[in-house]
Design an enzyme around this catalytic site. Structure first.
Site, PDB file in Angstrom:
ATOM      1  N   HIS A 149       0.828  -1.210   0.000  1.00  0.00           N
ATOM      2  CA  HIS A 149       0.000   0.000   0.000  1.00  0.00           C
ATOM      3  C   HIS A 149       0.863   1.261   0.000  1.00  0.00           C
ATOM      4  O   HIS A 149       0.532   2.258  -0.647  1.00  0.00           O
ATOM      5  CB  HIS A 149      -0.976   0.035   1.176  1.00  0.00           C
ATOM      6  N   HIS A 193       3.078  10.642   2.703  1.00  0.00           N
ATOM      7  CA  HIS A 193       2.650  11.586   1.667  1.00  0.00           C
ATOM      8  C   HIS A 193       3.425  12.896   1.715  1.00  0.00           C
ATOM      9  O   HIS A 193       3.872  13.399   0.688  1.00  0.00           O
ATOM     10  CB  HIS A 193       1.165  11.898   1.833  1.00  0.00           C
TER      11      HIS A 193
HETATM   12 ZN   LIG Z   1      -3.148   5.273   0.829  1.00  0.00          ZN
END
Ligand SMILES: [Zn+2]
Length: 306
Positions: free
Chosen positions: A235, A262
């Site tokens: 993931h 992120h």
């Molecule tokens: Zn994700």
């Protein structure tokens, strides 16, 4: 050559943060359009939000894009990964709320719909971002790096105290539909202690045991368990592809992430584009184009997607 969808595809789900229903329509778009989001629920301000790294703001847990009018779209990474991983360069994504639907916590629903309708080639040259020299960001024991390579490669390391995740490493060359077969159905994961804390603070209200793999020590609490023994690192690679797709063009380079997230991948892109000697835009040669993530995706690959 660039590509778009042959027809509109639609999704209904809930937002991860709000838990509220949201509808998303992904429409074909003209060559050179790129990827844009349109907030159909916003009419008193500019409702177009470009999917580009420089529009990413700071929101915990996901990548959020915001335009100059302050109109935003969050949790864009799984649809961005699906588009990049299926070779779609131009699309207009309409949303009737502030979040992309979380679906089951991965890109599988998006990928199935994209592959079912298929890509339409467009009469426009495809440009890529060629990484010319290494660029790296480091923070609190985490690291993200881009180095030169002939196609897109993703190499990821994670380490969690919970034994159900532990230490995982995977490296993939993203050519030949690798994304669809190896990564697209790997779900977001989180620790039970974190999800409890987030819910107590009014965060991730749409997060459930059905759209995230929830772990607690040795145990996987989500019904049905894991889709892959190393679903967690897969993931993270899916997220990395989605975050890298915000570069605005496919990347020819090797991405290495060590416990990166992120925000770190976004910092890495900002650092890359701040250094003109570290990259260049190149028209893809047939050899380069053949190595991009969306090339070689076949309907038969969907049989491998959970
Ligand atoms: Zn994700």
């Amino acid at each position: 050559m660039q590509a778009t969808l042959t027809q509109t595809i639609s999704f209904e789900g809930v937002g991860l943060h709000s838990g509220k229903p949201v509808r998303m329509d992904v429409h074909p778009a003209a060559a050179r359009f790129g990827i844009w989001f349109k907030r159909t629920d916003v009419s008193d301000a500019d409702n177009m939000v470009r999917a580009i790294y420089s529009a990413v703001g700071a929101k915990p847990l996901c990548s959020e894009l915001t335009n100059d009018a302050g109109v935003g779209v969050s949790t864009v990474e799984h649809i961005m990964a699906a588009l990049a991983g299926c070779g779609i360069h131009n699309a207009l994504i309409e949303l009737d709320g502030p979040e992309v639907p979380i679906m089951d916590g991965c890109s599988a629903d998006f990928v199935r719909a994209i592959v079912e309708v298929g890509a339409r080639k467009q009469a426009a040259r495809l440009y890529a971002i060629e990484v010319l020299s290494p660029v790296m960001v480091e923070e609190n024991g985490a690291m993200a790096m881009l180095t030169p390579a002939g196609g897109l490669e993703i190499d990821f390391h994670i380490e969690f105290p919970d034994a159900a995740i532990g230490r995982q490493h995977m490296a993939l060359d993203m050519r030949n539909g690798t994304f669809v077969r190896e990564l697209s159905d790997s779900r977001t994961f989180c620790r039970k202690a974190d999800i409890d804390m987030m819910h107590d603070n009014g965060l991730a209200l749409g997060g459930t045991y059905h759209n995230a793999v929830v772990v607690d020590g040795d145990d996987v609490l989500s019904p049905g368990g894991l889709r892959h023994a190393d679903e967690a690192v897969r993931h993270k690679m899916l997220d990395a592809l989605g975050d890298l797709a915000l570069a605005g063009a496919p990347i020819l380079g090797r991405y290495t992430g060590v416990r990166a997230g992120h925000a770190m991948t976004n910092k890495l892109l900002r650092k890359l584009f701040a250094n003109p000697s570290a990259y260049r835009f190149v028209p893809c040669t047939p050899e380069q184009a053949a190595r991009l993530p969306g090339v070689g995706v076949r309907k038969a690959d969907l049989a491998l997607v959970a």
